[in-house]
Design an enzyme around this catalytic site. Sequence first.
Site, PDB file in Angstrom:
ATOM      1  N   HIS A  36       0.815  -1.204   0.000  1.00 42.30           N
ATOM      2  CA  HIS A  36       0.000   0.000   0.000  1.00 42.30           C
ATOM      3  C   HIS A  36       0.854   1.262   0.000  1.00 42.30           C
ATOM      4  CE1 HIS A  36      -3.865  -2.114   1.696  1.00 42.30           C
ATOM      5  NE2 HIS A  36      -3.386  -2.670   0.597  1.00 42.30           N
TER       6      HIS A  36
ATOM      7  N   HIS B  27      -1.434 -13.732  -0.447  1.00 45.45           N
ATOM      8  CA  HIS B  27      -2.785 -14.238  -0.193  1.00 45.45           C
ATOM      9  C   HIS B  27      -2.768 -15.729   0.136  1.00 45.45           C
ATOM     10  CE1 HIS B  27      -4.325 -10.720  -2.903  1.00 45.45           C
ATOM     11  NE2 HIS B  27      -3.962 -10.321  -1.694  1.00 45.45           N
TER      12      HIS B  27
END
Length: 692
Positions: A203, A452
């Site tokens: 991010h 993930h």
Amino acid sequence: MLHLDKLTLSALEKKSTDEMSKLKSRESDLLSSPEPTILNPGPATYGHFRNSRSFDMADLSQVMHVANSALELAIATRAFKDRQGLTNEQLEMGYVSEDLKHTPLGHACVEPPFCPMIPDRYRRIDGACNNVLHPTWGAPFTPYSRILPASYHDGVWSPRVSVVDEEPLPSPRQISTTVISDVDSPNHDYTLAVPQFGQFLSHDFTHSMDMSFTNGSAIACCESDGNSMLPPEATHYACMPIPIPENDPFFSRFHQRCMNFVRTILAPSHECSLGYVQQMNKITHYIDVSQVYGSTPEQTSELRSFHAGKLKVFSDYGRDLPPLAKDPEACLTMEQGSACFESGDTRTNQMITLVVMHTIFLREHNRLATVLAHLNPHWNDDQLFLEARQILIAEMQVIVYKEFLPTVIGMEAMDDFGLHLKRGDRYSVDYNPQVEPSVTNELSAAAFRFGHSTVDGQLKLYGPQKMEEVIAIPEVMFYPARMRHQEFLDEILSTLTTEPIQDVDGSVTDQLTKYMFRGGNPFGVDLAAINIQRGRDHGLRPYNDYRELTGLPRIRDFSEYGPELGEKLRLVYKSPDDMDLWVGGLLEERAPGSLVGPTFRDMIADQFARLKKGDRYFFENDPSINPGHFTMEQLHEVRKASLSRIICDNSDKRLLSRQARNAFRKPGVPGNEFVDCRSHEIPSLDLTPWQE
């Protein structure tokens, strides 16, 4: 290179203007239509939109202007391709690379920023002017770069199709249910700090946004009940919904046949030329802690307290938390007593563990500003803020290159790509103004999504004596109210630095493939399917192309994966040359000393080489390179930085008093023993070299 004459350029400009006018007229019709073309808050797919959107309308206006410019160029490219009879390969290889800035299509080009002759001592908030020759490199609202040319069916923007019969590729949801499993395979050598810091880091330099209506409303691509896709006359041009098979083992229970998916906002290329589309990165591409500070001066101003160099906080009975969000849609609920937070990144509240990362790095900035103010009482607010920011950016870069990257890609790749930090009394002279630092599409849409697979579907919270609670991850997505519990921060930090990750493989927890963003709904969205579809949206080439680039032989037959996995792949893909990059990358055997296979390892290593060698302000660069260089004494101190020290200095110290030296590695073993946070065995930065 093909030259465009004035007559051709005028015709292309008229074509693109006319087509854009039609698209905007159609969008207006959809907005005023009684059909459910707007996705309203409530369903899980809105949570996916919430995660990508910008909540600032002024920000949205700028984003839309850039996106519309890129779309105009895409329309012009299609028209020129048809007019000249160009092949996809010619577009891929940049056969039409003429700069359009001073042509009739120049209005679609983005103006470069003004850069002063004497460079600023501190890197700009918006990342611009880092490179004197290419001032837009690394700035927000600019395109991702690419390792290989894009692969689109029409050479411009339509998703690629099967190499066998040019039919659409299999549904990402079908691939997810057939190939991606949920197998508990803990890797006790590494802690959950790896995927959580990885998300926090991602991010910092990558943020793709879904397209939306011009008023910021979310686009619906499925009927409101999810039973089918919207009819063509009610479908927005940015729709790319994911079909759900009728016999889906999970979603069929809820009669779901369509998962909403909207394409990523576009940006013109830096060169502003005709060619395939490029996707926009909304934030700065550098490691500059923009997730804390923001990527525009306006964002930063909103986050600063303008007192003693500090950032704003929400003081929760003596505990400093990130400031409360102003937007009522930032979280699932904003009821009295609940909490929803604001930072330099609009995805802060996606996961409560992400809020924890934001909290400790926010506190670290304010801690640094406090110490600097004590050492230099004559410094004003601006100088304290900028110096604290410069130090925090350096700490972040040290943690990435000293601790995080060696854990993820291994020492061999660190050596091969020149990623080690310098030692002793040495500055770095690795900067190369020809290296574009921009984040690659392959990293953003595939390789860095390896994390993930490492996520455990549950958070195990430990109190002073024993395990107290187990929380399913979807229950704390966009619902970070537990941050107000007095002991929660320390509990989560203990969990992140002690609990093991899951292996990187073809397994993703059901919590992410069935319940992602579910909120109060009985089902969520499938993150694995979204990853696959996002890769196609971004024009990523088939896995085999990248595998070959890495130096591995192409997969010729699915039998190379063994009988069981090979058969699963054969059930969904018509050819190994159809396989999606994210799927193929996860299925690779781990490279020696690495968490990931060779293809993802090299993509990640390549990216961080760009971010180090293409950043003039990288913390250890020589004074002849870096306008804001550290002194050698200061450099010695910032090189001590570690995630464990950030945790020790900024926890609530209610339950957490010890840390292992390396927060990413298995704790309590020889070489990574638990030590008291007050111990010098986890080095602290001495800020006296900053005293004037």
